[in-house]
Write an enzyme that holds these catalytic residues in place. Sequence first.
Site, mmCIF file in Angstrom:
data_model
loop_
_atom_site.group_PDB
_atom_site.id
_atom_site.type_symbol
_atom_site.label_atom_id
_atom_site.label_comp_id
_atom_site.label_asym_id
_atom_site.label_seq_id
_atom_site.Cartn_x
_atom_site.Cartn_y
_atom_site.Cartn_z
ATOM 1 C CG ASP A 40 -1.979 1.048 1.202
ATOM 2 O OD1 ASP A 40 -2.511 1.334 0.111
ATOM 3 O OD2 ASP A 40 -2.307 1.606 2.275
ATOM 4 C CG ASN A 92 10.249 10.572 -1.727
ATOM 5 O OD1 ASN A 92 9.203 10.360 -2.352
ATOM 6 N ND2 ASN A 92 10.976 11.649 -1.904
ATOM 7 C CG ASP A 118 -0.613 13.984 -0.244
ATOM 8 O OD1 ASP A 118 -1.687 13.737 0.303
ATOM 9 O OD2 ASP A 118 0.493 13.808 0.289
ATOM 10 C CE LYS A 122 -1.093 27.408 -4.929
ATOM 11 N NZ LYS A 122 -0.355 28.038 -3.854
ATOM 12 C CG ASP A 154 -11.185 12.907 -3.424
ATOM 13 O OD1 ASP A 154 -10.010 12.467 -3.371
ATOM 14 O OD2 ASP A 154 -11.527 13.928 -2.812
#
Length: 208
Positions: A40, A92, A118, A122, A154
Amino acid sequence: MPRVRVHQHVNPLTPYFRFTPKPLEIEKLYARPELPQHLDIGCARGRFILKMAQIEPNHNFLGVEIREPLVGEANRVAQGKNLSNLHYEFCNAMIALDKLLENLPENLLQTVTIQFPDPWFKKKHAKRRMVNQELVETVVNHLAENGKIFVQTDIEFLAEEMFGLFRKNTSLREIEITENPFPVKTEREMAVEEKDLPIFRVLYEKIK
Ligand SMILES: C[S@@+](CC[C@H](N)C(=O)[O-])C[C@H]1O[C@@H](n2cnc3c(N)ncnc32)[C@H](O)[C@@H]1O
């Protein structure tokens, strides 16, 4: 146990996060390292794979997360529940996942989930988005034949961008889905569903 407090986002391009992790030694992490592996990516507090590990004792679960305090907390919770098929790593994923998985035996990685990464809305922050071409190649290279990748978000523009990257990979077959195929929802999925907002989902299968 009180929840550890963390920044909402961290910039993955800063020098602190440009470290090279040691390759995983799964025989030291799991009681039965030969079990099929579920990865995950961007697991946050790791509750999704915590519940999955309880439901599926015949799979091993690995969560990777860039916010280091969450990883410590998640491993403490897993140990408190005596789960020997669950582990979390500080990593990372956009630059170091390949190294982390370097020693993973071939054909062990059966399932990968990438859920609500995330968006870094921008345009000037687009390079911070976790799902880039390198991450897609890494995941597909380590995935077992017939292994599955589940991606959901979403954020519509991010869905299009991510699905576009996966579609470029000719080793994958896209499977249209409308529901989450897993018996567990992430914290973010539950929050989005509570607001009755749409979720964009795709399942990929490695065909060669
Ligand atoms: C919006 S949260 C979603 C968490 C969880 N997957 C869920 O659905 O509830 C995205 C997570 O990805 C993590 N993340 C972002 N970039 C990452 C990266 N480059 N490597 C590893 N994790 C990352 C964030 O720290 C955050 O915990």
